[in-house]
Enzyme design. Structure first.
Site, PDB file in Angstrom:
ATOM      1  N   ASP A  39       1.153  -1.150  -0.210  1.00 40.32           N
ATOM      2  CA  ASP A  39       0.006  -0.152  -0.022  1.00 40.32           C
ATOM      3  C   ASP A  39       0.901   1.200  -0.146  1.00 40.32           C
ATOM      4  O   ASP A  39       2.117   0.863  -0.113  1.00 40.32           O
ATOM      5  CB  ASP A  39      -0.788   0.015   0.913  1.00 40.32           C
ATOM      6  N   HIS A  85      -2.735   3.058  -4.987  1.00 43.64           N
ATOM      7  CA  HIS A  85      -2.296   2.285  -3.011  1.00 43.64           C
ATOM      8  C   HIS A  85      -1.120   2.029  -3.773  1.00 43.64           C
ATOM      9  O   HIS A  85      -0.988   1.241  -3.110  1.00 43.64           O
ATOM     10  CB  HIS A  85      -3.373   1.772  -2.868  1.00 43.64           C
ATOM     11  N   GLU A 137      -9.870   2.495  -4.413  1.00 42.06           N
ATOM     12  CA  GLU A 137      -9.732   3.837  -4.375  1.00 42.06           C
ATOM     13  C   GLU A 137      -8.524   3.832  -5.774  1.00 42.06           C
ATOM     14  O   GLU A 137      -7.203   4.578  -5.410  1.00 42.06           O
ATOM     15  CB  GLU A 137      -9.452   4.076  -3.331  1.00 42.06           C
TER      16      GLU A 137
HETATM   17  C1  TNX Z   1     -11.209   1.373   2.442  1.00 46.59           C
HETATM   18  S1  TNX Z   1     -11.495  -0.988   2.209  1.00 46.59           S
HETATM   19  C2  TNX Z   1      -9.679   0.891   2.122  1.00 46.59           C
HETATM   20  C3  TNX Z   1      -8.963   0.891   2.761  1.00 46.59           C
HETATM   21  C4  TNX Z   1      -8.661   1.367   4.179  1.00 46.59           C
HETATM   22  C5  TNX Z   1      -9.899   0.851   5.005  1.00 46.59           C
HETATM   23  C6  TNX Z   1     -10.117   1.808   5.852  1.00 46.59           C
HETATM   24  C7  TNX Z   1     -10.548  -0.966   0.669  1.00 46.59           C
HETATM   25  C8  TNX Z   1     -10.333  -1.482  -0.443  1.00 46.59           C
HETATM   26  N1  TNX Z   1      -9.476   0.475   0.820  1.00 46.59           N
HETATM   27  O1  TNX Z   1      -7.716   1.041   1.974  1.00 46.59           O
HETATM   28  O2  TNX Z   1      -7.327   1.219   5.100  1.00 46.59           O
HETATM   29  O3  TNX Z   1     -11.060   1.402   3.371  1.00 46.59           O
HETATM   30  O4  TNX Z   1     -10.749   0.855   6.508  1.00 46.59           O
END
Ligand code: TNX
Length: 559
Positions: free
Chosen positions: A198, A270, A333
């Protein structure tokens, strides 16, 4: 009266205590009496039953101090027979492979399973049938150890019963992964999903890209308190990574317990840690350090041949280490900002005949899936990979909201149900002021206990993708993101006992869950966690003086 007669010293007393198993087996019928685990007891097993028999041997030796040899024939000794019909025929994920029958009588115990995985699940049930103190690391019980007479016929509701640990935001020691595998096994879970990369750290050794761990595994410092509070930084470097040998050890340890370790390399977003090591893989040509704070960052992979080569090299290492038929490619994301601003990215999208740069993630996903298919593996992605279309065989980890599960199923995808509102164990366990710092949210154990992870109408075709048969719910998975869970101590606090309720959701039928709510069956289970030294959250809430996390939540008014 109580002082005169300490009833708990007598084995027959324990038999009248109802067995409290988590997760609930499909069917349990209790009887009077007990089987004594004594110095002459033997374990009978041959062929495909041997591995489970030795696992049982280790458990019982530790519990009782008696050696209980694994032998081909009881020769008249009191025996626990482990019978497995043959080698594995139903590959993971399969509920049939995990079926078992356990019969405990006064003179004999039988574990019978068609396939090896079932027998290992039975061993975990036996672990829970022992007195809690038998789970300690060395024998401490002075009275004879017994198992209560009963018959159990068991099979899980779902074939995928997972736990995800984020080892990128805060590196977690290898020893803790092994401990977590043991704890997952005790709850009859069968997947450990490792979020290995990440923005804040790259945790996987890749020999052909050495700077991933030389540079990408380390950050100079970490934000204090919650990132949104902007309280400054701790000034302390943080990092670490697993060597290939470390990860092979983790995989083998898990495999011995019929737990599949599913690796995740999060792409194309990420990736700040990878770009800190190899800025040429990014869109801007500028070098940015490994992230020291948390959130969603704009820096993502450039849609280049070099980026594809990088990904293929990483996945080649991944498939060498991990035997999982599924490889997680992340995909969550991934902001399009940099692609929109990059002439090269826009040109690449044109060249590929894509309607716009926003389809470049879909293109990346298809490339990863194709490469992994050549290795005989299937991709899993977070639900954002549906945007712009995902390969037909891609499995979707539904996380943003449960409602997405129905859409993914209707579009023909198999689904892992992992939504924030039901199984994000990094969320607060209560709105109380004494909770240690967590990311946000409120996910009490009661909510988990009531959640049914199958959408009401999975084949309700909402998006016109009616040409494919609907996908299947493979199962359920809890998430432990570690932005605010820096060490195993905080991870355990967030995980337990809520993970017990997730395990119950994943294993037990809705009828059984409604008839015997997990919320009413935790007392004995907590004594098991005590014996194992698990830093669980007390059900009544944290002690007001306790600061179990990176700072008392009470200091920050964000509930
Ligand atoms: C969203 S869940 C994210 C993570 C974060 C998390 C915190 C996901 C696929 N992506 O990068 O750590 O929320 O709850």
């Amino acid at each position: 009266m109580l002082q005169l007669y300490n009833w708990s010293r007598f084995p027959w007393y324990r038999q009248s205590v109802p067995v409290e198993l988590i997760p609930l087996p499909l069917s349990v019928s209790e009887r009077q009496g007990s089987f004594l685990l004594g110095p002459t007891t033997v374990i009978v097993a041959t062929g495909p039953a041997l591995a489970s028999a030795w696992l049982l041997h280790d458990v019982l030796h530790t519990a009782t101090g008696h050696a209980m040899p694994v032998v081909p024939d009881a020769a008249g000794a009191p025996a626990i027979t482990v019978l497995v019909d043959g080698e594995t025929t139903d590959a993971f994920p399969s509920t049939a492979a995990e079926r078992y029958h356990l019969a405990i009588n006064e003179d004999h115990v039988t574990i019978h399973a068609a396939q090896p995985a079932g027998a290992t699940r039975a061993v975990q049930t036996v672990r829970q049938l022992l007195p809690a103190d038998a789970l300690r690391a060395a024998p401490v019980l002075t009275e004879p150890v017994t198992l209560p007479c009963l018959t159990i016929d068991d099979e899980p509701r779902f074939a995928w019963r997972g736990l995800m640990l984020d080892v990128a935001r805060h590196f977690q020691p290898k020893e803790f992964l092994l401990r977590l595998i043991d704890l997952a096994a005790l709850h009859r879970l069968n997947v450990l999903h490792l979020h290995l990369t990440d923005d804040q750290g790259w945790r996987l050794e890749v020999p052909s890209w050495p700077k991933l761990t030389q540079i990408g595994a380390w950050r100079s410092e970490t934000v204090l308190g919650h990132a949104r509070d902007q309280l400054g930084f701790d000034g302390t470097p943080h990092g670490g990574y697993y060597t290939i040998a470390d990860l092979k050890e983790v995989v083998a340890y898990a495999r011995a317990r019929h737990i599949t370790v599913v690796p995740e390399v999060d792409l194309p977003g990420h990736v700040r840690s990878a770009l800190a090591a190899y800025p040429e893989l990014g869109n801007t040509g500028t070098t940015q350090p490994v992230a020291t704070t948390f959130g969603v960052f704009e820096q993502i992979l450039a849609p280049t041949d070099e980026a594809l080569r990088f990904a293929r090299d990483v996945f080649d290492v991944v498939v060498d280490i991990f035997d999982s038929p599924f490889i997680h490619i992340g995909g969550d994301e991934c902001p399009r900002t940099e692609w929109q601003q990059s002439a090269a990215a826009r040109a690449r999208a044109d060249e590929l005949g894509l309607p716009g740069v926003e389809f470049l993630q879909s293109w990346f996903t298809a490339q990863f899936a194709q490469h992994l298919r050549q290795h005989g593996r299937r991709v899993i992605g977070w639900d954002e990979i549906l945007d712009g279309g995902a390969p037909d065989d891609a499995v979707i980890s539904v996380w943003r909201e449960f409602g997405i599960a129905a859409k993914a199923l209707a579009a023909g995808h198999d689904v892992i149900v992992a939504p924030q509102e039901a199984v994000y164990l990094d969320f607060y366990a209560s709105p109380g002021p004494a909770e240690p710092l967590h990311i946000h949210g409120n996910l009490p154990l009661e909510t988990i206990a009531e959640f049914d992870p199958v959408p009401a109408s999975p084949d309700d075709r909402t998006d016109g993708a009616g040409h494919r048969a609907p996908g299947a719910v493979l199962g359920v998975q809890a998430q432990l993101w570690t932005e605010y869970l820096p060490t195993p101590r905080e991870v355990e606090y967030a995980a337990f006992p809520r993970l017990a309720a997730v395990a119950e959701m994943a294993w037990a039928s809705m009828d059984n869950r409604r008839a015997q709510p997990v919320t009413e069956r935790l007392t004995t289970h907590l004594t098991r966690l005590d014996a194992l030294g698990v830093n669980y959250r007390p059900p009544a809430g944290p002690h007001p003086w306790q600061s179990g996390g990176t700072g008392a939540r009470a200091r920050f008014d964000h509930r």
